[in-house]
Design an enzyme around this catalytic site. Structure first.
Site, PDB file in Angstrom:
ATOM      1  N   THR A 214      12.874 -25.350 -38.815  1.00 33.41           N
ATOM      2  CA  THR A 214      13.155 -24.289 -37.846  1.00 33.41           C
ATOM      3  C   THR A 214      13.657 -23.038 -38.552  1.00 33.41           C
ATOM      4  O   THR A 214      13.624 -21.948 -37.973  1.00 33.41           O
ATOM      5  CB  THR A 214      14.231 -24.746 -36.843  1.00 33.41           C
ATOM      6  N   ASP A 215      14.128 -23.177 -39.813  1.00 27.96           N
ATOM      7  CA  ASP A 215      14.840 -22.032 -40.412  1.00 27.96           C
ATOM      8  C   ASP A 215      13.924 -20.856 -40.751  1.00 27.96           C
ATOM      9  O   ASP A 215      14.360 -19.707 -40.676  1.00 27.96           O
ATOM     10  CB  ASP A 215      15.731 -22.445 -41.603  1.00 27.96           C
TER      11      ASP A 215
ATOM     12  N   ASP B  16      19.379 -24.194 -46.721  1.00 26.44           N
ATOM     13  CA  ASP B  16      20.037 -24.948 -47.791  1.00 26.44           C
ATOM     14  C   ASP B  16      21.117 -24.121 -48.484  1.00 26.44           C
ATOM     15  O   ASP B  16      22.213 -24.613 -48.761  1.00 26.44           O
ATOM     16  CB  ASP B  16      19.006 -25.425 -48.821  1.00 26.44           C
TER      17      ASP B  16
HETATM   18  C1  GLA Z   1      13.617 -27.402 -47.229  1.00 25.61           C
HETATM   19  C2  GLA Z   1      13.793 -25.889 -47.255  1.00 25.61           C
HETATM   20  C3  GLA Z   1      14.631 -25.416 -46.066  1.00 25.61           C
HETATM   21  C4  GLA Z   1      14.109 -25.980 -44.754  1.00 25.61           C
HETATM   22  C5  GLA Z   1      13.865 -27.480 -44.864  1.00 25.61           C
HETATM   23  C6  GLA Z   1      13.199 -28.044 -43.641  1.00 25.61           C
HETATM   24  O1  GLA Z   1      14.850 -28.024 -47.435  1.00 25.61           O
HETATM   25  O2  GLA Z   1      14.413 -25.483 -48.450  1.00 25.61           O
HETATM   26  O3  GLA Z   1      14.669 -24.011 -46.038  1.00 25.61           O
HETATM   27  O4  GLA Z   1      12.950 -25.300 -44.340  1.00 25.61           O
HETATM   28  O5  GLA Z   1      13.059 -27.814 -45.988  1.00 25.61           O
HETATM   29  O6  GLA Z   1      14.042 -27.964 -42.542  1.00 25.61           O
END
Ligand code: GLA
Length: 387
Positions: A38-39, A175
């Site tokens: 979703t980010d 993250d």
């Molecule tokens: C990875 C990416 C994050 C996010 C997740 C899925 O961790 O680094 O930005 O998109 O996947 O939610």
């Protein structure tokens, strides 16, 4: 994080560079409770920090040189000239810390060099944000040493830029923000559109529950290309629907949106995942705020089904963790992180942890999979200076 770790890391720094570091910093890996993929759609996420951290001993330099060393990787000190740092010029681990220095300088911050010694207890390739931890620990150290006065969310943006532009991975902002901003005993409810955030108390132990992380040991190979494809598909969906980002499709407008995408089977599935996942994050926040923690279990499990069936980023090992844990009495389970391997999380009653762990281990052995690594995740502190 014990004082002993800071002392040992500083001691190793002295051996390598012949002088004391100016300080020692730590930044954690993360687990995402809910809100996956979703980010980069401007949506909601809800990660919390792990006790596993990247630790950096750092000293300033004034001569335009960056020296990097990792205790975890073979090879000696790598020396780079700041004026030669260029996006996508480095395919090694050094791209993460160097990318942060590049991003800070590119944003106009007068960083003139550093000696850095790193070590990390965040498992790599396990979907637990080991690279974000490396980026954030270096960003925080330089923020302090160069008195840049940047907030956690600003550091997170710079680290994301390092990863997107310098390393060349098209990831979202979750993250880095988790590593920079999480607090002990809380999950972070983050709106990735404006980075507004709320710390949600998340103390499972007090309620007789536990959250297990099961690292499947499947390194998320090929995930970069697949990640990019999902992201492009989401952007296509937003364009077809005439919105800035899928975040702008309201949950109660989902059926109508899907009707408009009748001829776009793949995009429809991606849109359905993202819109329902944002709603699941909001549901989990409400349940936790009402004190009904047990009830988040089925919401996590729904999230897994959506990632498996609509977003199509699970794998046999992740599905096996989820199915086995649920059959053995877990309250909820789902994959966490980018997908195609990495880790799953399992919400369980404290009394069921041993049985569940055994059931998952036995199922992996029976399927001929590599033994998983199971540990309990306790919501821990975000990035900080430790000496
Ligand atoms: C990875 C990416 C994050 C996010 C997740 C899925 O961790 O680094 O930005 O998109 O996947 O939610």
């Amino acid at each position: 994080m014990s004082e002993a770790v800071a002392v040992a890391v500083a001691e190793r720094f002295r051996e390598l560079y012949g002088a004391d570091p100016d300080g020692v910093w730590a930044a954690p890996g993360r687990v995402n409770l809910i809100g996956e993929h979703t980010d980069y759609n401007d949506g909601f996420v809800m990660p919390f920090a792990l006790p596993h951290v990247a630790v950096a001993a750092v000293a300033r330099r004034a001569d335009g040189v960056l020296r990097l060393h990792s205790a975890d990787i073979e090879g000696g000190v790598v020396e780079l000239r700041l004026d030669e740092l260029a996006p996508q010029s480095d395919r090694n681990w050094t791209a993460y810390p160097a990318g942060v220095v590049w991003a800070l300088r590119d944003a106009g911050h007068d960083v003139t060099g550093a000696d850095v010694h790193l070590t990390s207890s965040v498992p790599t390739g396990a979907g637990l944000s080991s690279s974000a931890a490396l980026e954030v620990v270096v960003a925080l150290a330089l923020n302090d040493l160069y008195a840049l006065d940047l907030e956690g969310r600003q550091l997170a943006r710079l680290c994301q830029r390092a990863e997107n532009v310098y390393v060349g991975a098209p990831t979202g902002i979750m993250d880095q923000t988790a590593s920079a901003c999480c607090e002990t005993g809380h999950a972070l409810f983050l709106d990735t559109r404006d980075l507004s955030q709320r710390q949600i108390p998340f103390d499972l132990a007090a309620e007789g529950m536990r959250l297990l992380v099961v690292d499947t040991r499947v390194k998320h190979a090929h995930s970069d290309g697949e990640y990019g494809k999902r992201r492009a598909g989401c952007e296509k969906g937003a364009a077809l629907l005439g919105v800035d980002a899928l975040r702008d499709v309201p949950f109660d407008g989902l059926a109508a949106a899907l009707e408009r995408l009748a001829d776009e089977e793949e995009v429809r599935r991606l849109v359905r995942h993202v819109v329902t996942e944002d709603e699941r994050v909001e549901r989990v926040v409400s349940l936790l705020e009402e004190g009904d923690t047990r009830a988040i279990g089925p919401v996590l499990t729904e999230g897994h089904a959506s990632l498996r069936d609509d977003f199509r980023i699970s794998c046999p090992e992740l599905d096996l963790v989820v199915d086995t844990a649920l059959s053995a009495g877990a309250l909820g389970a789902r994959m966490t992180g980018g997908g195609f391997g990495g880790s799953a999380i399992v919400l369980a009653q404290a009394a069921d942890v041993d049985t569940l762990t055994k059931a998952v281990e036995e199922a992996f052995a029976a399927a001929g999979f590599t033994a998983p690594r199971v540990f309990e995740a306790v919501p821990s502190a975000g990035a900080r200076r430790i000496s």
